[in-house]
Design an enzyme around this catalytic site. Structure first.
Site, short mmCIF file in Angstrom:
data_model
loop_
_atom_site.label_atom_id
_atom_site.label_comp_id
_atom_site.label_asym_id
_atom_site.label_seq_id
_atom_site.Cartn_x
_atom_site.Cartn_y
_atom_site.Cartn_z
N SER A 254 0.84 -1.20 0.00
CA SER A 254 0.00 0.00 0.00
C SER A 254 0.87 1.24 0.00
CB SER A 254 -0.91 0.00 1.22
OG SER A 254 -0.14 0.20 2.39
N LYS A 255 0.23 2.38 -0.08
CA LYS A 255 0.96 3.65 -0.21
C LYS A 255 2.03 3.85 0.84
CE LYS A 255 -3.10 3.36 -0.81
NZ LYS A 255 -3.77 2.45 -0.02
N ARG A 256 1.78 3.32 2.04
CA ARG A 256 2.78 3.59 3.08
C ARG A 256 4.09 2.85 2.82
NH1 ARG A 256 2.45 -0.50 6.73
NH2 ARG A 256 0.80 -1.94 6.20
N GLY A 258 5.52 3.15 -0.08
CA GLY A 258 6.17 3.89 -1.15
C GLY A 258 5.22 4.00 -2.32
#
Length: 495
Positions: A254-256, A258
């Site tokens: 997921s976005k966290r 990268g």
RNA sequence: GGCCCCAUCGUCUAGCCUGGUCCAGGACACCAGAUUUUCAAUCUGGCGACACGGGUUCAAAUCCCGUUGGGGCUACCA
């Protein structure tokens, strides 16, 4: 007789197109192409609030960028469209009303808020948070009373009471669920839109999808869907659940972790061939001891086999992607590399909008020098700025190292003289000049080369000095050597 | 919590179905050397894994059971 092979990619336009979705699309595409089947694109835009036109566009852009062309779908048409679920509402209603009349489904008047409160209570009591069946057996008078109040209703599927639901996953084998775990889930929301489980089933059946290839996160939805197929008498496809793409900490990517948006990789200058190749190797490999990993689209299509897909999640290893991108960048023909790099050079202001022939040749020469050093196209501007700029960005370390010896000024001055006298300014003649001077001065060539590099590029690292100087040109080199001396070497001022 | 899935080097994986040829092969990364004016590229070498415990068997990474660990799902999201 085998049914015609038809697979689909069914993304929802609720955010930037994700690399995980791209991989799912790729596996569907490879499966379809390998078996000469059809690859269908269907947009699952049944979430009114989360769906956006931008997200929709990013799906199209992403698939096109990777070259995963769909045989049927938005923009391409097909016999079994429309391919946007929001345009298929009448179809879903038809199936819903059939289930309703057969009493396989019922209206539910509970609001989301009420449901949430009750669910919380169940959770607090440590019980299963299934739907409590409040509206399951509403009598007609109660129903019309609720309607009278202006209550909107959703439609719930009436789960069969007992038994098990099983299916054979092409990747995992037999998977079994107890029906008692499932509750009466919503199939038609109160806004008139179908839910995912329901719409997917109806569409997969109506679009004659033979194999549903999707992420592992869809596995626990499968029993619900299977029950739905059965209750509507629809043909059941084969299922294959792909292992998930994981972040460094091994949780779902997921976005966290990268960048996860496919477009970010594209914008950073990852080549689509590299992305495709890399994604294909996440969860799949050709089953050979010593196998080449650089595979073209055609090779992937030829070798792909859904049965040899892995069961366990795969960490998205950015470093391997970078290596692979570097590989593809290195094997890109120079002319093509110019086309690819130009947007980055323009964006950074290093190169103007219009390009003369000689300018273009210069860009080409510069790229030839850095080609084997770049990992991302977005690296190009910072790596080549000194070829395009008048003023230099001096790297502090490189400079201080270059001026360490006390006679650096004299060496550079002597070199300048030699360079001025050169008949031709080519890498061969420059090298000759540098090496012979070093010899005359009784120093190693490096003692001359390093300060010169610092002087003409401002950097400590880069392409070979002689070819770099040839591309830079005599004038610039001489000017920069002089500038370097007056800037960093006090003894040059007097001389 | 419940259910489902998974488990070989740091990472991606081969081998597992059809036990012995595996003191486990490849790739990325890392380290060292070669090359070289630096970096990169390239070549050579090195480091490095069968989660654990029980079985079954002459023999288990491979089969069975359990444990542990990880992940996913658990919405009128998809």
């Amino acid at each position: 007789m085998d049914r015609e092979i038809r697979v689909r990619m069914a993304p929802s336009p609720t955010g930037p197109f994700h690399v995980g979705s791209a991989r799912t699309a790729l596996f569907n595409y490879l499966f379809a192409r390998h078996h000469a089947g059809a690859f269908v694109l269907r947009i699952e835009d049944t979430d009114l609030v989360r769906s956006t036109p931008e997200s929709l566009q990013s799906i199209y852009d992403g698939l096109r960028w990777l070259g995963l062309g769909w045989d049927e779908g938005p923009g391409r048409g097909g016999e079994l469209g429309p391919y946007l679920q929001s345009e298929r509402l009448p179809l879903y209603r038809e199936f819903v009303s059939k289930l309703l009349t057969e009493e396989k489904a019922y209206h539910c008047y509970c609001t989301s808020e009420e449901l949430e409160v009750r669910r919380e209570a169940l959770r607090a009591a440590g019980k299963e948070t299934k739907y409590d069946g409040k509206c399951k057996d509403l009598a007609e008078p109660e129903r019309s009373a609720l309607e009278q109040q202006g209550r909107k209703s959703a439609v719930r599927f009436r789960m069969p009471s007992g038994g098990q639901t099983r299916f054979t996953d092409m990747i995992r084998g037999e998977v079994t669920f107890d029906n008692s775990l499932l509750d009466d889930f919503v199939i038609l929301k109160s806004d008139g839109f179908p839910t995912y489980n329901f719409a997917a089933v109806v569409d997969d059946a109506m679009m004659r999808i033979s194999h549903v290839i999707r992420g592992e996160d869809g596995i626990s939805n499968t029993p619900r869907q299977l029950l739905l197929y059965e209750s509507m008498g629809l043909p059941i496809p084969q299922f294959a659940h792909l292992p998930l793409l994981l972040g460094k900490d091994r949780s779902k990517l997921s976005k966290r972790h990268g960048s996860t948006a496919l477009s970010e990789f594209r914008d950073n200058g990852i080549l689509p061939e590299a992305m495709l190749n890399f994604l294909a190797l996440l969860g799949w490999s050709r089953g050979e001891q010593d196998a080449e990993e650089i595979l073209s689209r055609e090779e992937l299509i030829e070798r792909f086999d859904i049965a040899s897909v892995n069961k366990s999640g795969a960490v998205f290893d950015l470093e391997k992607l970078e290596w692979m991108n570097g590989h593809y960048l290195r094997s890109t023909p120079l002319e093509k590399l110019v086309e690819l790099a130009l947007p980055y050079l323009r964006q950074s202001g290093l190169v103007g909008k219009v390009l003369s022939d000689s300018h273009r040749r210069h860009v080409r020469n510069v790229l030839a020098l850095v080609q084997e050093r770049i990992r991302y196209l977005s690296d190009v501007p910072s790596m080549t700025a000194y070829f395009f700029c008048e003023s230099l960005d001096y790297d502090e370390k490189a400079v201080s190292k270059a001026v360490k010896d006390s006679d650096v000024g004299q060496r550079l001055e002597a070199l300048s003289t030699r360079l001025e006298g050169l008949r031709e300014f080519t890498k061969e003649s420059i090298e000759q000049a540098v090496r012979s001077l070093a010899e005359e001065l009784g120093i190693s060539a490096g003692k001359l080369i390093h300060p010169t590099r610092a002087a003409v590029t401002g950097q400590g690292v880069g392409p070979g000095l002689f070819e770099l100087m040839e591309v830079l040109g005599r004038e610039k080199c001489l000017y920069r050597i002089a500038a370097f001396r007056s800037k960093f070497l006090s003894d040059a001022v007097s001389g």
